[in-house]
Design an enzyme around this catalytic site. Structure first.
Site, PDB file in Angstrom:
ATOM      1  N   LYS A 163     -19.655 -18.788  45.336  1.00  0.00           N
ATOM      2  CA  LYS A 163     -18.849 -20.003  45.452  1.00  0.00           C
ATOM      3  C   LYS A 163     -18.643 -20.416  46.903  1.00  0.00           C
ATOM      4  O   LYS A 163     -18.523 -21.606  47.200  1.00  0.00           O
ATOM      5  CB  LYS A 163     -17.518 -19.805  44.743  1.00  0.00           C
ATOM      6  CG  LYS A 163     -17.689 -19.692  43.238  1.00  0.00           C
ATOM      7  CD  LYS A 163     -16.379 -19.536  42.505  1.00  0.00           C
ATOM      8  CE  LYS A 163     -16.629 -19.471  41.008  1.00  0.00           C
ATOM      9  NZ  LYS A 163     -15.385 -19.330  40.222  1.00  0.00           N
ATOM     10  N   LYS A 181     -23.764 -18.988  30.925  1.00  0.00           N
ATOM     11  CA  LYS A 181     -22.535 -18.988  30.147  1.00  0.00           C
ATOM     12  C   LYS A 181     -21.936 -20.390  30.034  1.00  0.00           C
ATOM     13  O   LYS A 181     -22.024 -21.188  30.973  1.00  0.00           O
ATOM     14  CB  LYS A 181     -21.509 -18.057  30.813  1.00  0.00           C
ATOM     15  CG  LYS A 181     -20.305 -17.737  29.957  1.00  0.00           C
ATOM     16  CD  LYS A 181     -19.345 -16.813  30.681  1.00  0.00           C
ATOM     17  CE  LYS A 181     -18.625 -17.532  31.798  1.00  0.00           C
ATOM     18  NZ  LYS A 181     -17.490 -16.745  32.304  1.00  0.00           N
ATOM     19  N   LYS A 215     -16.497 -24.254  32.304  1.00  0.00           N
ATOM     20  CA  LYS A 215     -15.752 -25.459  32.669  1.00  0.00           C
ATOM     21  C   LYS A 215     -16.328 -26.120  33.905  1.00  0.00           C
ATOM     22  O   LYS A 215     -16.206 -27.327  34.097  1.00  0.00           O
ATOM     23  CB  LYS A 215     -14.293 -25.109  32.951  1.00  0.00           C
ATOM     24  CG  LYS A 215     -13.491 -24.602  31.771  1.00  0.00           C
ATOM     25  CD  LYS A 215     -12.081 -24.282  32.249  1.00  0.00           C
ATOM     26  CE  LYS A 215     -11.231 -23.666  31.155  1.00  0.00           C
ATOM     27  NZ  LYS A 215      -9.891 -23.311  31.645  1.00  0.00           N
TER      28      LYS A 215
END
Length: 368
Positions: free
Chosen positions: A137, A231, A234
């Site tokens: 990230k 996966k 969101k």
């Protein structure tokens, strides 16, 4: 405590309530939470929330909306406020019973922040820089990466350790963070526990339990509708990659109709060359409750054009009563507020005991 599914969960033994009599019946405690960023989707529900409904019957359970974890990236304050309550309403709509479990917002228990700071001060920065999620990230965020992203796993550790966890149901993507939690707990116990704590007037022994992982046996990893190897998340850019818990029936039909499939004949579970087939059949299995064997017999000769309407109908049928209960909860804000207030009050009691032990063991002057 995981943008995708930020999800954490933990179990702790009521024996840590040191004021209770030794002969009193013991129940292990489970604490888990989902981040309120975005909309809770089918992966969050099947991988975590649906399991909680069973766990509340077996354990002393605490389920929180981990809103403090939602600010490690830029966020909209009004959206955070609204989505936090909406997430709690979905917990209730999914079957959590406030008479059997404790439901609260993480930010309503200040001990989470304070313990996170205390643990930060004894956690080597190298441990945090090795976290895979931080590496991934921080590359995406570039120069905009903040301390919250680096320290996120320590806050997750605080969430777990406050409630004296001995089991932590987590997805594979959170296993590394749980290992960090174990390391932090062991280090803290070694630095401040035992005789050192007793000399300061404490009870001595371990300050924290060192938790173990528990991986739910089914539904722990529902994959993206657009990529059967990734996966359901969101944070995925396309909303078409996931089924949100509050999606309207027409939208669900559209998403299933356009989801990625393959060119093979028939449908089957478990073929590594067919991740989309395995994912969509697994969703069908989870929302219908029909065994994989029966589904294989039903679907082995079907074409995608025949199977997709069945899958869409099954998802709609499964979600319809949850959506109805959600609307009912949201229509009664006083009830939702009372559940969250009562839950936070109960959580503060347990968290406060742990935090006071940490303060005492670290040498802070007692509050008079």
């Amino acid at each position: 405590m995981a943008r995708g599914r930020k999800c954490l969960a933990s179990a702790a033994n009521v024996t840590d309530r040191t004021t209770q009599a030794p002969s009193e019946a013991r129940r292990k405690r489970v604490l888990s939470g989902v981040q309120p960023t975005g909309t809770i989707h089918l992966g969050n529900y099947m991988g975590a929330i649906r399991n909680w409904v069973t766990l509340q019957e077996q354990y002393d359970t605490y389920f929180c909306v981990v809103d403090l974890h939602a600010i490690t990236a830029p966020h909209d304050p009004m959206e955070l406020r609204e989505s936090s309550k909406a997430s709690a309403a979905l917990y209730l709509a999914s079957g959590l019973d406030p008479e059997k479990t404790t439901i609260f917002l993480q930010s309503h228990v200040s001990a989470h922040c304070e313990l996170s700071w205390l643990l930060n001060c004894d956690t080597p920065i190298g441990w945090l820089q090795r976290m895979i999620q931080f590496k991934e990230k921080s590359k995406k965020q570039g120069e905009d990466v903040n301390m919250g992203l680096l320290g996120y796993p320590v806050l997750m550790a605080a969430d777990i350790l406050l409630y004296q966890a001995d089991l932590v149901p987590v997805g594979e993507d959170q296993r590394q963070h749980l290992e960090l939690t174990r390391d932090i707990a062991a280090r803290f116990n070694n630095l401040y526990g035992g005789r050192k704590w007793k000399k300061l007037g404490g009870r001595g022994g371990k300050i924290f339990k060192v938790p173990d992982a528990f991986i739910p046996p089914a539904g722990a990893r529902i994959m993206s509708l657009q990529d059967g190897t990734s996966k359901m998340s969101k944070s995925a850019e396309s909303d078409m990659s996931r089924i949100n818990m509050l999606d309207a029936p027409d939208l669900i039909v559209q998403k299933i109709k356009k989801c990625k499939t393959d060119a093979y004949e028939g449908l089957e579970f478990g073929n590594p060359d067919r991740p989309e087939a395995n994912n969509l059949l697994s969703i069908y299995h989870l929302v219908t409750g029909v065994s994989k064997e029966d589904i294989s017999a039903e679907c082995e000769s079907l074409r995608w054009g025949e199977f997709k309407p069945r899958l869409a109908d099954a998802i709609i049928t499964h979600l319809e009563p949850i959506q109805e209960r959600y609307r009912s909860v949201m229509a009664d804000p006083a009830y939702l507020d009372s559940v969250l207030s009562k839950g936070a009050e109960a959580a503060r009691v347990q968290a406060g005991r742990t935090l006071n032990n940490c303060r005492e063991a670290m040498g802070f002057t007692p509050v008079l």
